[in-house]
Design an enzyme around this catalytic site. Structure first.
Site, PDB file in Angstrom:
ATOM      1  N   THR A 118      72.605 112.381   1.845  1.00 34.45           N
ATOM      2  CA  THR A 118      72.815 111.811   3.072  1.00 34.45           C
ATOM      3  C   THR A 118      71.830 112.754   3.908  1.00 34.45           C
ATOM      4  O   THR A 118      71.365 113.769   3.838  1.00 34.45           O
ATOM      5  CB  THR A 118      74.396 112.497   3.486  1.00 34.45           C
ATOM      6  OG1 THR A 118      74.291 113.815   3.629  1.00 34.45           O
ATOM      7  CG2 THR A 118      75.484 111.975   2.569  1.00 34.45           C
ATOM      8  N   HIS A 119      71.396 111.842   4.858  1.00 39.34           N
ATOM      9  CA  HIS A 119      70.422 112.259   5.803  1.00 39.34           C
ATOM     10  C   HIS A 119      69.293 112.856   4.956  1.00 39.34           C
ATOM     11  O   HIS A 119      68.682 113.395   5.521  1.00 39.34           O
ATOM     12  CB  HIS A 119      70.690 113.630   6.615  1.00 39.34           C
ATOM     13  CG  HIS A 119      72.132 113.332   7.515  1.00 39.34           C
ATOM     14  ND1 HIS A 119      72.077 112.658   8.483  1.00 39.34           N
ATOM     15  CD2 HIS A 119      73.385 113.654   6.984  1.00 39.34           C
ATOM     16  CE1 HIS A 119      73.516 112.701   9.067  1.00 39.34           C
ATOM     17  NE2 HIS A 119      74.243 113.088   7.794  1.00 39.34           N
TER      18      HIS A 119
ATOM     19  N   LYS B 212      44.703 107.216  -8.575  1.00 38.67           N
ATOM     20  CA  LYS B 212      45.768 106.420  -8.118  1.00 38.67           C
ATOM     21  C   LYS B 212      46.664 105.378  -9.073  1.00 38.67           C
ATOM     22  O   LYS B 212      45.860 104.668  -9.646  1.00 38.67           O
ATOM     23  CB  LYS B 212      45.379 105.784  -6.811  1.00 38.67           C
ATOM     24  CG  LYS B 212      45.031 106.727  -5.749  1.00 38.67           C
ATOM     25  CD  LYS B 212      46.267 107.668  -5.182  1.00 38.67           C
ATOM     26  CE  LYS B 212      47.225 106.893  -4.455  1.00 38.67           C
ATOM     27  NZ  LYS B 212      46.892 106.687  -3.154  1.00 38.67           N
TER      28      LYS B 212
ATOM     29  N   GLN C   2      61.115  69.451  13.968  1.00 36.41           N
ATOM     30  CA  GLN C   2      60.218  69.428  13.230  1.00 36.41           C
ATOM     31  C   GLN C   2      59.985  70.870  12.475  1.00 36.41           C
ATOM     32  O   GLN C   2      59.504  71.024  11.411  1.00 36.41           O
ATOM     33  CB  GLN C   2      59.181  68.490  13.523  1.00 36.41           C
ATOM     34  CG  GLN C   2      57.764  68.265  12.359  1.00 36.41           C
ATOM     35  CD  GLN C   2      57.058  67.154  12.545  1.00 36.41           C
ATOM     36  OE1 GLN C   2      57.367  66.009  12.785  1.00 36.41           O
ATOM     37  NE2 GLN C   2      55.775  67.540  13.260  1.00 36.41           N
TER      38      GLN C   2
ATOM     39  N   GLU D 184      56.192  98.108  -2.373  1.00 30.42           N
ATOM     40  CA  GLU D 184      55.796  98.244  -1.078  1.00 30.42           C
ATOM     41  C   GLU D 184      55.774  96.704  -0.155  1.00 30.42           C
ATOM     42  O   GLU D 184      56.223  96.283   0.776  1.00 30.42           O
ATOM     43  CB  GLU D 184      54.410  98.655  -0.529  1.00 30.42           C
ATOM     44  CG  GLU D 184      54.375 100.169  -1.097  1.00 30.42           C
ATOM     45  CD  GLU D 184      52.988 100.888  -1.170  1.00 30.42           C
ATOM     46  OE1 GLU D 184      52.069 100.703  -0.080  1.00 30.42           O
ATOM     47  OE2 GLU D 184      52.491 101.187  -2.580  1.00 30.42           O
TER      48      GLU D 184
ATOM     49  N   LYS E 238      61.465  73.331   9.148  1.00 26.19           N
ATOM     50  CA  LYS E 238      61.380  73.388   7.615  1.00 26.19           C
ATOM     51  C   LYS E 238      60.456  74.493   6.964  1.00 26.19           C
ATOM     52  O   LYS E 238      60.750  75.240   5.966  1.00 26.19           O
ATOM     53  CB  LYS E 238      60.990  71.955   7.058  1.00 26.19           C
ATOM     54  CG  LYS E 238      62.046  71.151   6.971  1.00 26.19           C
ATOM     55  CD  LYS E 238      61.574  69.649   6.738  1.00 26.19           C
ATOM     56  CE  LYS E 238      60.831  68.832   7.859  1.00 26.19           C
ATOM     57  NZ  LYS E 238      61.473  68.608   8.824  1.00 26.19           N
TER      58      LYS E 238
ATOM     59  N   TYR F  59      68.391  64.416  18.268  1.00 26.62           N
ATOM     60  CA  TYR F  59      67.208  64.647  17.452  1.00 26.62           C
ATOM     61  C   TYR F  59      66.106  65.004  18.710  1.00 26.62           C
ATOM     62  O   TYR F  59      65.850  64.274  19.658  1.00 26.62           O
ATOM     63  CB  TYR F  59      66.406  63.724  16.651  1.00 26.62           C
ATOM     64  CG  TYR F  59      65.244  64.009  15.835  1.00 26.62           C
ATOM     65  CD1 TYR F  59      65.202  64.867  14.815  1.00 26.62           C
ATOM     66  CD2 TYR F  59      64.256  63.748  16.490  1.00 26.62           C
ATOM     67  CE1 TYR F  59      64.044  65.315  14.095  1.00 26.62           C
ATOM     68  CE2 TYR F  59      62.766  64.079  16.133  1.00 26.62           C
ATOM     69  CZ  TYR F  59      62.984  65.179  14.755  1.00 26.62           C
ATOM     70  OH  TYR F  59      61.646  65.519  14.418  1.00 26.62           O
TER      71      TYR F  59
ATOM     72  N   ASN G 288      49.362 103.088  -7.711  1.00 29.05           N
ATOM     73  CA  ASN G 288      50.334 102.641  -6.511  1.00 29.05           C
ATOM     74  C   ASN G 288      51.457 101.672  -6.576  1.00 29.05           C
ATOM     75  O   ASN G 288      51.376 100.883  -7.469  1.00 29.05           O
ATOM     76  CB  ASN G 288      49.398 102.089  -5.299  1.00 29.05           C
ATOM     77  CG  ASN G 288      48.328 103.219  -4.937  1.00 29.05           C
ATOM     78  OD1 ASN G 288      48.647 104.343  -4.877  1.00 29.05           O
ATOM     79  ND2 ASN G 288      47.271 102.850  -4.499  1.00 29.05           N
TER      80      ASN G 288
ATOM     81  N   ASN H 236      65.385  60.139  11.520  1.00 27.47           N
ATOM     82  CA  ASN H 236      66.384  61.419  12.104  1.00 27.47           C
ATOM     83  C   ASN H 236      67.485  61.593  10.916  1.00 27.47           C
ATOM     84  O   ASN H 236      67.608  62.881  10.943  1.00 27.47           O
ATOM     85  CB  ASN H 236      67.000  61.194  13.387  1.00 27.47           C
ATOM     86  CG  ASN H 236      65.968  60.809  14.373  1.00 27.47           C
ATOM     87  OD1 ASN H 236      64.628  60.990  14.255  1.00 27.47           O
ATOM     88  ND2 ASN H 236      66.341  60.392  15.618  1.00 27.47           N
TER      89      ASN H 236
ATOM     90  N   SER I 146      43.474 102.123  -6.896  1.00 25.74           N
ATOM     91  CA  SER I 146      42.730 102.228  -5.893  1.00 25.74           C
ATOM     92  C   SER I 146      41.339 102.108  -6.050  1.00 25.74           C
ATOM     93  O   SER I 146      40.831 102.517  -7.022  1.00 25.74           O
ATOM     94  CB  SER I 146      43.061 103.780  -5.286  1.00 25.74           C
ATOM     95  OG  SER I 146      41.719 104.094  -4.339  1.00 25.74           O
TER      96      SER I 146
ATOM     97  N   SER J 264      53.569  66.445  10.326  1.00 22.91           N
ATOM     98  CA  SER J 264      54.412  67.342   9.325  1.00 22.91           C
ATOM     99  C   SER J 264      54.387  67.238   7.928  1.00 22.91           C
ATOM    100  O   SER J 264      54.826  68.016   7.145  1.00 22.91           O
ATOM    101  CB  SER J 264      56.014  67.357   9.630  1.00 22.91           C
ATOM    102  OG  SER J 264      56.516  66.022   9.417  1.00 22.91           O
TER     103      SER J 264
HETATM  104  N1  ARG Z   1      58.662  64.806  10.722  1.00 20.90           N
HETATM  105  C1  ARG Z   1      59.906  64.499  11.392  1.00 20.90           C
HETATM  106  C2  ARG Z   1      60.874  65.876  11.384  1.00 20.90           C
HETATM  107  O1  ARG Z   1      60.394  66.602  10.354  1.00 20.90           O
HETATM  108  C3  ARG Z   1      60.968  63.703  10.972  1.00 20.90           C
HETATM  109  C4  ARG Z   1      61.697  62.892  11.980  1.00 20.90           C
HETATM  110  C5  ARG Z   1      61.027  62.106  12.989  1.00 20.90           C
HETATM  111  N2  ARG Z   1      61.857  61.391  14.002  1.00 20.90           N
HETATM  112  C6  ARG Z   1      61.166  60.883  14.905  1.00 20.90           C
HETATM  113  N3  ARG Z   1      61.959  60.036  15.668  1.00 20.90           N
HETATM  114  N4  ARG Z   1      60.016  61.293  15.431  1.00 20.90           N
HETATM  115  O2  ARG Z   1      61.495  66.260  12.230  1.00 20.90           O
END
Ligand code: ARG
Length: 463
Positions: free
Chosen positions: A154-155, A282, A321, A289, A324, A316, A284, A109, A276, A22
């Site tokens: 409205t509408h 143009k 993972q 948008e 995020k 966990y 834009n 964790n 454009s 990660s």
């Molecule tokens: N990279 C993991 C995450 O973002 C960290 C926690 C990992 N824990 C584990 N027991 N593998 O969730």
């Protein structure tokens, strides 16, 4: 080999290493990870779990790592899997055994979710700030064009005249509610999960309130299983971002529409327009948008996280993972959209004349003519019908306006009409007569503006 490789005899394959890592995402959380580790180390020292010398070495070592990261001198290695392992490995390489004592009574964790709580809190604050800036820009525009009148729809059909200030303030209220949602998301993140360890707490005498205090959390989580597997605070953040993006997309849509040749209500500044590659004429509204388009991706981030969490057993699981990337993306996207919208709103030109011209079309006085008759004693349904006939008459005369009808025409439909009917046809008179709290009459808008400005000050204090 990884820091956890004691019971293994072989490395994972290069592919699974990359697949499971990660680091490309969570390296953005380096500052939170270091802050969490420093707090954990100090607390371990205070509780006599590690020596004060180790604490000093760990905290100094972590500061050096932070400096290296910020100077772009830290080499992130995908083989380290995540930011936690990267930093811990670098620390051990730097200070040896003291560094190897840092992870006592802690698991990745509770470490990762602590980092994420800290990150989410900060992002909520940033977004609250950006939200305020946009509201201020809209309020400034509303004040600048306080008396400009345009058709209310409205509408998508002309309905009744409203003041532009009223129209703009409608968006300010949407954004005020978004601010509340962001504040609620920040509150949800404002609790310390550190000390929950892998899932069940730990045998070391950890003081969770001490780390909470150093990290600026208002309290500690009450259940270790919940703490390490809860990502509701990210759902709250993603939801707050989604709703606000939906609001921005509504405003963006009106900006796109209003800048068409058909409307011509506003002209975007060159800084917020594009040309454009083939059509030289143009100009834009790309950025409006794009804001409208980004909404899909932010809502997608929310839905992805909801689905990831669905049916996840305690505690966990590696699925977490995946939490995020979407939340980081939602927050960053919304912040960019706020910034872009603030610039666009502050730099656009309002074409008051084009708005006023449209107010003259579409029989916007119809309701008020009916109300005029009601005030003279006619039941509303009857008055509605009389005015309907007048509209028909105008249409039969090639789409003329009420102003083009004679008193005779009016009287022909209903003899309650008097010469003072002419006043009822003035658009500002009509709009100003809407004095109900929250209505578009200028004296009601002045009251509304007071409330808006009070809210801005109050919200400013909450940041
Ligand atoms: N990279 C993991 C995450 O973002 C960290 C926690 C990992 N824990 C584990 N027991 N593998 O969730």
């Amino acid at each position: 080999m990884a820091l956890w490789s004691g019971r293994f005899t072989e490395n994972v394959s290069e592919f699974t290493q990359r697949f499971g890592a990660s680091l490309p995402v969570d390296k953005q959380l380096y500052a939170q990870d270091i802050a969490g580790s420093k707090a954990h180390a100090r607390m371990l020292g205070e509780q006599g779990v590690i020596s004060k010398e180790d604490v000093a070495a760990i905290r100094d070592g972590l500061d050096r790592i932070q400096e290296r990261i910020e100077a772009g001198e830290f080499e992130f290695d995908i083989n380290d899997e995540d930011i936690h392992m990267s930093i811990e490995k670098a620390l051990i390489a730097d200070i040896g055994d003291a560094g190897a004592r840092l992870h006592t009574g802690r698991s990745r964790n509770d470490q990762v979710v602590t980092d994420t709580h800290l990150y989410a809190k900060q992002r909520c604050t940033d977004l609250m700030q950006a939200n305020l800036a946009l509201r201020q820009a809209l309020v400034d525009l509303a004040k600048e064009h306080f008396d400009v009148i345009l058709p209310g729809y409205t509408h998508m059909q002309h309905a009744q005249p409203v003041f532009l200030s009223h129209h703009l303030l409608a968006y300010v209220w949407m954004l005020s509610r978004d601010f509340k949602r962001l504040a609620a998301a920040r509150e949800a993140a404002d609790v310390n999960p550190l000390g929950s360890a892998a899932l069940a707490g730990t045998t070391y005498p950890l003081d969770r309130r001490m780390t909470a205090e150093e990290l600026g959390f208002s309290g500690v989580t009450a259940n270790s299983l919940d703490a390490v597997s809860d990502r509701d605070f990210l759902l709250d953040l993603s939801y707050a971002c989604s709703v606000s993006c939906v609001h921005l997309s509504r405003l963006a849509e009106e900006i796109v529409l209003w800048s068409t040749a058909e409307f011509g209500f506003i002209t975007l500044s060159d800084a917020f327009s594009t040309g454009s590659s083939i059509m030289p004429q143009k100009k834009n509204p790309d950025f409006a948008e794009l804001i409208r388009g980004k909404t899909g991706r932010v809502v997608g981030d929310l839905v992805a996280l909801l689905v990831t969490l669905k049916a996840l057993p305690l505690a966990y699981n590696k699925d977490l993972q995946e939490d995020k990337e979407g939340a980081i993306d939602a927050a960053r996207t919304l912040e960019d959209c706020y910034t872009c919208m603030t610039g666009m709103v502050s730099s656009m030109t309002v074409n008051a004349q084009a708005m006023e011209q449209q107010v003259g079309k579409g029989y916007l006085a119809a309701t008020d003519i009916a109300d005029y008759l009601v005030k003279k004693g006619l039941p509303f349904r009857r008055a509605h019908e009389v005015v309907g006939h007048l509209v028909l008459l105008c249409e039969q005369r090639g789409g003329c306006r009420f102003e083009d009808l004679s008193l005779y025409d009016f009287k022909n439909e209903c003899d309650l009409f008097e010469p003072d009917i002419v006043d009822q046809l003035d658009m500002r008179f009509i709009a100003d007569a809407r004095l109900t709290e929250g209505g578009t009459g200028r004296s009601a808008i002045r009251e509304q503006l007071k409330l808006v400005e009070e809210t801005l000050v109050e919200d400013g204090r909450r940041i």
